[in-house]
Design a protein around this motif. Structure first.
Motif, PDB file in Angstrom:
ATOM      1  N   GLY A  67      47.812  91.317  72.531  1.00 50.65           N
ATOM      2  CA  GLY A  67      48.693  91.015  71.420  1.00 50.65           C
ATOM      3  C   GLY A  67      50.093  90.803  71.955  1.00 50.65           C
ATOM      4  O   GLY A  67      50.323  90.824  73.162  1.00 50.65           O
ATOM      5  N   THR A  68      51.024  90.612  71.036  1.00 48.91           N
ATOM      6  CA  THR A  68      52.401  90.357  71.457  1.00 48.91           C
ATOM      7  C   THR A  68      53.378  91.083  70.549  1.00 48.91           C
ATOM      8  O   THR A  68      53.016  91.564  69.479  1.00 48.91           O
ATOM      9  N   ASP A  69      54.613  91.129  71.012  1.00 52.35           N
ATOM     10  CA  ASP A  69      55.716  91.800  70.334  1.00 52.35           C
ATOM     11  C   ASP A  69      56.857  90.791  70.268  1.00 52.35           C
ATOM     12  O   ASP A  69      57.238  90.237  71.292  1.00 52.35           O
ATOM     13  N   ILE A  70      57.362  90.522  69.071  1.00 51.80           N
ATOM     14  CA  ILE A  70      58.405  89.502  68.932  1.00 51.80           C
ATOM     15  C   ILE A  70      59.572  90.000  68.087  1.00 51.80           C
ATOM     16  O   ILE A  70      59.441  90.933  67.295  1.00 51.80           O
ATOM     17  N   SER A  71      60.693  89.320  68.267  1.00 47.53           N
ATOM     18  CA  SER A  71      61.896  89.579  67.483  1.00 47.53           C
ATOM     19  C   SER A  71      62.766  88.337  67.534  1.00 47.53           C
ATOM     20  O   SER A  71      62.366  87.305  68.074  1.00 47.53           O
ATOM     21  N   LYS A  72      63.982  88.462  67.069  1.00 51.29           N
ATOM     22  CA  LYS A  72      64.920  87.333  67.107  1.00 51.29           C
ATOM     23  C   LYS A  72      65.274  86.947  68.532  1.00 51.29           C
ATOM     24  O   LYS A  72      65.848  85.890  68.756  1.00 51.29           O
ATOM     25  N   TRP A  73      64.948  87.757  69.506  1.00 56.88           N
ATOM     26  CA  TRP A  73      65.359  87.499  70.888  1.00 56.88           C
ATOM     27  C   TRP A  73      64.483  86.478  71.599  1.00 56.88           C
ATOM     28  O   TRP A  73      64.759  86.129  72.734  1.00 56.88           O
ATOM     29  N   GLN A  74      63.448  85.974  70.933  1.00 61.68           N
ATOM     30  CA  GLN A  74      62.672  84.908  71.548  1.00 61.68           C
ATOM     31  C   GLN A  74      63.514  83.632  71.532  1.00 61.68           C
ATOM     32  O   GLN A  74      64.062  83.278  70.497  1.00 61.68           O
ATOM     33  N   THR A  75      63.605  82.986  72.641  1.00 60.51           N
ATOM     34  CA  THR A  75      64.371  81.750  72.865  1.00 60.51           C
ATOM     35  C   THR A  75      65.873  81.971  72.668  1.00 60.51           C
ATOM     36  O   THR A  75      66.394  83.042  72.927  1.00 60.51           O
ATOM     37  N   ASP A  76      66.552  80.965  72.190  1.00 64.11           N
ATOM     38  CA  ASP A  76      68.008  80.960  72.063  1.00 64.11           C
ATOM     39  C   ASP A  76      68.444  81.786  70.853  1.00 64.11           C
ATOM     40  O   ASP A  76      68.148  81.423  69.714  1.00 64.11           O
ATOM     41  N   PHE A 112      46.752  90.076  67.867  1.00 61.76           N
ATOM     42  CA  PHE A 112      47.615  90.745  66.902  1.00 61.76           C
ATOM     43  C   PHE A 112      49.058  90.508  67.325  1.00 61.76           C
ATOM     44  O   PHE A 112      49.327  90.057  68.442  1.00 61.76           O
ATOM     45  N   VAL A 113      49.980  90.850  66.422  1.00 63.39           N
ATOM     46  CA  VAL A 113      51.404  90.707  66.741  1.00 63.39           C
ATOM     47  C   VAL A 113      52.176  91.845  66.074  1.00 63.39           C
ATOM     48  O   VAL A 113      51.902  92.211  64.932  1.00 63.39           O
ATOM     49  N   PHE A 114      53.106  92.413  66.825  1.00 62.92           N
ATOM     50  CA  PHE A 114      54.068  93.353  66.265  1.00 62.92           C
ATOM     51  C   PHE A 114      55.381  92.584  66.127  1.00 62.92           C
ATOM     52  O   PHE A 114      55.817  91.905  67.062  1.00 62.92           O
ATOM     53  N   ILE A 115      56.003  92.700  64.962  1.00 56.95           N
ATOM     54  CA  ILE A 115      57.190  91.919  64.629  1.00 56.95           C
ATOM     55  C   ILE A 115      58.341  92.863  64.297  1.00 56.95           C
ATOM     56  O   ILE A 115      58.198  93.745  63.446  1.00 56.95           O
ATOM     57  N   THR A 162      46.662 109.867  76.134  1.00 58.52           N
ATOM     58  CA  THR A 162      46.282 108.467  76.230  1.00 58.52           C
ATOM     59  C   THR A 162      47.199 107.638  75.335  1.00 58.52           C
ATOM     60  O   THR A 162      48.017 108.181  74.606  1.00 58.52           O
ATOM     61  N   TRP A 163      47.028 106.346  75.390  1.00 59.72           N
ATOM     62  CA  TRP A 163      47.824 105.430  74.595  1.00 59.72           C
ATOM     63  C   TRP A 163      46.911 104.629  73.682  1.00 59.72           C
ATOM     64  O   TRP A 163      45.724 104.480  73.953  1.00 59.72           O
ATOM     65  N   THR A 164      47.476 104.097  72.604  1.00 61.81           N
ATOM     66  CA  THR A 164      46.748 103.213  71.703  1.00 61.81           C
ATOM     67  C   THR A 164      47.083 101.760  72.009  1.00 61.81           C
ATOM     68  O   THR A 164      46.209 100.904  72.000  1.00 61.81           O
ATOM     69  N   PHE A 165      48.361 101.491  72.272  1.00 66.25           N
ATOM     70  CA  PHE A 165      48.834 100.179  72.685  1.00 66.25           C
ATOM     71  C   PHE A 165      49.631 100.346  73.970  1.00 66.25           C
ATOM     72  O   PHE A 165      50.338 101.339  74.134  1.00 66.25           O
ATOM     73  N   GLY A 172      55.677  86.479  78.323  1.00 66.80           N
ATOM     74  CA  GLY A 172      54.423  85.989  77.781  1.00 66.80           C
ATOM     75  C   GLY A 172      54.599  84.605  77.199  1.00 66.80           C
ATOM     76  O   GLY A 172      55.707  84.133  76.991  1.00 66.80           O
ATOM     77  N   ILE A 173      53.486  83.984  76.897  1.00 62.40           N
ATOM     78  CA  ILE A 173      53.532  82.658  76.285  1.00 62.40           C
ATOM     79  C   ILE A 173      53.131  82.767  74.821  1.00 62.40           C
ATOM     80  O   ILE A 173      52.522  83.737  74.402  1.00 62.40           O
TER      81      ILE A 173
END
Length: 182
Positions: free
Chosen positions: A4-13, A32-35, A170-173, A180-181
Protein backbone atom coordinates in the motif's frame (compact mmCIF):
# COMPACT_ATOMS: atom_id res chain seq x y z
CA UNK A 1 2.09 -9.27 2.44
CA UNK A 2 0.00 -6.57 0.76
CA UNK A 3 1.53 -3.39 -0.60
CA UNK A 4 0.00 0.00 0.00
CA UNK A 5 1.01 3.63 0.06
CA UNK A 6 0.91 6.73 2.23
CA UNK A 7 0.16 10.12 0.66
CA UNK A 8 -0.27 13.76 1.57
CA UNK A 9 0.06 17.19 0.00
CA UNK A 10 3.82 16.61 -0.19
CA UNK A 11 3.57 14.46 -3.30
CA UNK A 12 5.11 16.40 -6.20
CA UNK A 13 5.29 20.21 -6.19
CA UNK A 14 3.81 21.59 -2.93
CA UNK A 15 2.84 24.87 -4.62
CA UNK A 16 0.34 23.23 -6.98
CA UNK A 17 -2.71 21.07 -6.55
CA UNK A 18 -1.69 17.45 -6.95
CA UNK A 19 -3.88 14.97 -8.70
CA UNK A 20 -2.73 11.47 -7.92
CA UNK A 21 -3.79 8.82 -10.40
CA UNK A 22 -5.24 6.26 -8.00
CA UNK A 23 -6.19 3.86 -10.80
CA UNK A 24 -2.52 3.83 -11.85
CA UNK A 25 -1.50 3.38 -8.23
CA UNK A 26 -3.82 0.38 -7.97
CA UNK A 27 -2.61 -1.12 -11.28
CA UNK A 28 0.99 -0.73 -10.05
CA UNK A 29 0.21 -2.99 -7.11
CA UNK A 30 -1.17 -0.80 -4.33
CA UNK A 31 -3.80 -2.67 -2.33
CA UNK A 32 -4.65 0.19 0.04
CA UNK A 33 -3.77 3.81 0.75
CA UNK A 34 -3.35 5.88 3.89
CA UNK A 35 -4.16 9.55 3.27
CA UNK A 36 -3.09 12.47 5.42
CA UNK A 37 -6.22 14.27 6.50
CA UNK A 38 -4.94 16.77 9.01
CA UNK A 39 -2.25 18.25 11.22
CA UNK A 40 -2.80 20.27 14.37
CA UNK A 41 -6.21 21.77 13.50
CA UNK A 42 -5.94 22.22 9.76
CA UNK A 43 -6.89 19.96 6.88
CA UNK A 44 -4.39 18.71 4.30
CA UNK A 45 -5.14 20.72 1.16
CA UNK A 46 -5.51 17.58 -0.96
CA UNK A 47 -7.44 15.46 1.54
CA UNK A 48 -10.92 15.84 0.07
CA UNK A 49 -9.78 15.09 -3.48
CA UNK A 50 -7.52 12.20 -2.43
CA UNK A 51 -10.16 10.68 -0.15
CA UNK A 52 -12.83 10.64 -2.85
CA UNK A 53 -10.53 9.70 -5.77
CA UNK A 54 -9.05 6.75 -3.87
CA UNK A 55 -12.55 5.51 -3.07
CA UNK A 56 -13.59 5.82 -6.73
CA UNK A 57 -10.52 3.79 -7.75
CA UNK A 58 -11.56 1.02 -5.36
CA UNK A 59 -8.60 1.39 -2.98
CA UNK A 60 -9.36 0.76 0.70
CA UNK A 61 -8.53 3.98 2.56
CA UNK A 62 -7.38 5.00 5.99
CA UNK A 63 -6.97 8.59 7.18
CA UNK A 64 -4.10 9.76 9.31
CA UNK A 65 -3.57 12.77 11.52
CA UNK A 66 -0.08 14.17 12.02
CA UNK A 67 0.04 15.21 15.66
CA UNK A 68 2.16 18.27 16.21
CA UNK A 69 2.80 20.17 19.39
CA UNK A 70 1.14 23.49 18.49
CA UNK A 71 -2.32 22.49 19.73
CA UNK A 72 -3.56 20.37 22.65
CA UNK A 73 -4.22 16.71 21.85
CA UNK A 74 -7.95 17.03 22.62
CA UNK A 75 -8.38 19.85 20.10
CA UNK A 76 -6.49 17.87 17.46
CA UNK A 77 -8.43 14.65 17.93
CA UNK A 78 -11.78 16.46 17.83
CA UNK A 79 -10.77 18.16 14.60
CA UNK A 80 -9.59 14.86 13.05
CA UNK A 81 -12.71 12.96 14.11
CA UNK A 82 -14.86 15.74 12.66
CA UNK A 83 -13.27 15.21 9.25
CA UNK A 84 -14.19 11.51 9.37
CA UNK A 85 -17.80 11.83 10.55
CA UNK A 86 -19.40 11.17 7.17
CA UNK A 87 -16.87 8.58 5.94
CA UNK A 88 -14.40 6.75 8.21
CA UNK A 89 -12.83 4.89 5.31
CA UNK A 90 -12.24 1.16 5.10
CA UNK A 91 -9.12 1.05 7.30
CA UNK A 92 -8.80 2.26 10.90
CA UNK A 93 -7.85 5.90 11.50
CA UNK A 94 -4.21 6.58 12.36
CA UNK A 95 -2.34 8.81 14.78
CA UNK A 96 0.94 9.82 13.14
CA UNK A 97 3.19 10.20 16.18
CA UNK A 98 6.58 11.43 15.00
CA UNK A 99 6.79 15.24 15.23
CA UNK A 100 10.11 16.36 16.71
CA UNK A 101 9.49 20.11 16.49
CA UNK A 102 8.74 21.49 19.97
CA UNK A 103 8.14 17.99 21.35
CA UNK A 104 7.46 18.18 25.09
CA UNK A 105 8.97 16.04 27.81
CA UNK A 106 8.35 12.32 27.31
CA UNK A 107 5.73 12.09 30.07
CA UNK A 108 3.72 14.96 28.55
CA UNK A 109 4.08 13.53 25.03
CA UNK A 110 2.92 10.06 26.11
CA UNK A 111 -0.08 11.54 27.90
CA UNK A 112 -1.03 13.54 24.80
CA UNK A 113 -0.74 10.41 22.66
CA UNK A 114 -2.93 8.50 25.12
CA UNK A 115 -5.56 11.27 25.18
CA UNK A 116 -5.63 11.29 21.39
CA UNK A 117 -6.07 7.55 20.80
CA UNK A 118 -8.54 7.04 23.64
CA UNK A 119 -10.71 9.98 22.56
CA UNK A 120 -10.51 9.01 18.89
CA UNK A 121 -11.77 5.53 19.71
CA UNK A 122 -14.68 7.05 21.65
CA UNK A 123 -15.54 9.49 18.87
CA UNK A 124 -15.38 7.15 15.86
CA UNK A 125 -15.89 3.76 17.51
CA UNK A 126 -12.80 2.23 15.90
CA UNK A 127 -9.52 1.31 17.56
CA UNK A 128 -6.93 3.56 15.93
CA UNK A 129 -3.50 2.62 14.63
CA UNK A 130 -0.35 4.30 15.93
CA UNK A 131 2.23 5.27 13.31
CA UNK A 132 5.74 5.89 14.63
CA UNK A 133 9.37 4.96 14.16
CA UNK A 134 11.40 2.78 16.54
CA UNK A 135 13.63 5.71 17.50
CA UNK A 136 10.74 8.11 18.12
CA UNK A 137 8.77 5.63 20.22
CA UNK A 138 11.87 4.72 22.21
CA UNK A 139 12.41 8.41 22.94
CA UNK A 140 8.82 9.67 23.34
CA UNK A 141 6.70 6.54 23.85
CA UNK A 142 6.04 4.10 26.65
CA UNK A 143 6.70 0.43 27.27
CA UNK A 144 3.44 0.07 29.20
CA UNK A 145 1.62 -2.99 27.82
CA UNK A 146 -1.66 -1.05 27.48
CA UNK A 147 -0.30 0.31 24.18
CA UNK A 148 -0.48 -3.18 22.66
CA UNK A 149 -4.24 -2.72 22.14
CA UNK A 150 -3.39 -0.28 19.32
CA UNK A 151 -2.09 -1.78 16.08
CA UNK A 152 1.40 -0.58 15.19
CA UNK A 153 2.32 0.96 11.86
CA UNK A 154 6.09 1.13 12.00
CA UNK A 155 8.20 3.46 9.86
CA UNK A 156 11.60 1.83 9.44
CA UNK A 157 13.21 2.41 6.05
CA UNK A 158 15.69 0.35 4.08
CA UNK A 159 16.01 -2.56 6.49
CA UNK A 160 15.18 -6.22 5.91
CA UNK A 161 13.07 -6.39 9.09
CA UNK A 162 11.68 -3.42 10.97
CA UNK A 163 12.59 -2.64 14.54
CA UNK A 164 9.57 -3.05 16.78
CA UNK A 165 9.63 -0.90 19.92
CA UNK A 166 8.34 -2.23 23.22
CA UNK A 167 5.66 -2.96 24.25
CA UNK A 168 4.70 -4.32 20.81
CA UNK A 169 5.98 -7.67 19.64
CA UNK A 170 4.98 -7.23 16.01
CA UNK A 171 3.65 -4.71 13.53
CA UNK A 172 0.45 -4.52 11.49
CA UNK A 173 1.79 -2.15 8.82
CA UNK A 174 5.41 -1.51 7.92
CA UNK A 175 6.45 1.56 5.96
CA UNK A 176 9.71 0.31 4.52
CA UNK A 177 10.47 3.16 2.12
CA UNK A 178 9.85 6.86 1.68
CA UNK A 179 9.80 6.49 -2.13
CA UNK A 180 7.38 4.86 -4.53
CA UNK A 181 5.50 5.12 -7.78
CA UNK A 182 1.85 5.79 -8.28
Amino acid sequence: MLLGTDISKWQTDPTTTRRIDFAKMKSNGANFVFIKSSQACWQDVDFEYNWQAAKEAGLPRGAYHYMDWTKPAMEQVQYFAGLLQQDHGELPPVLDYECRYNVPHRIVAVQACKVFVEELEKLVGITPIIYTSPSYWNEFGSTDTSWQQYPLWIANYYVSNPGVPKPWNTWTFWQFSDKGIG
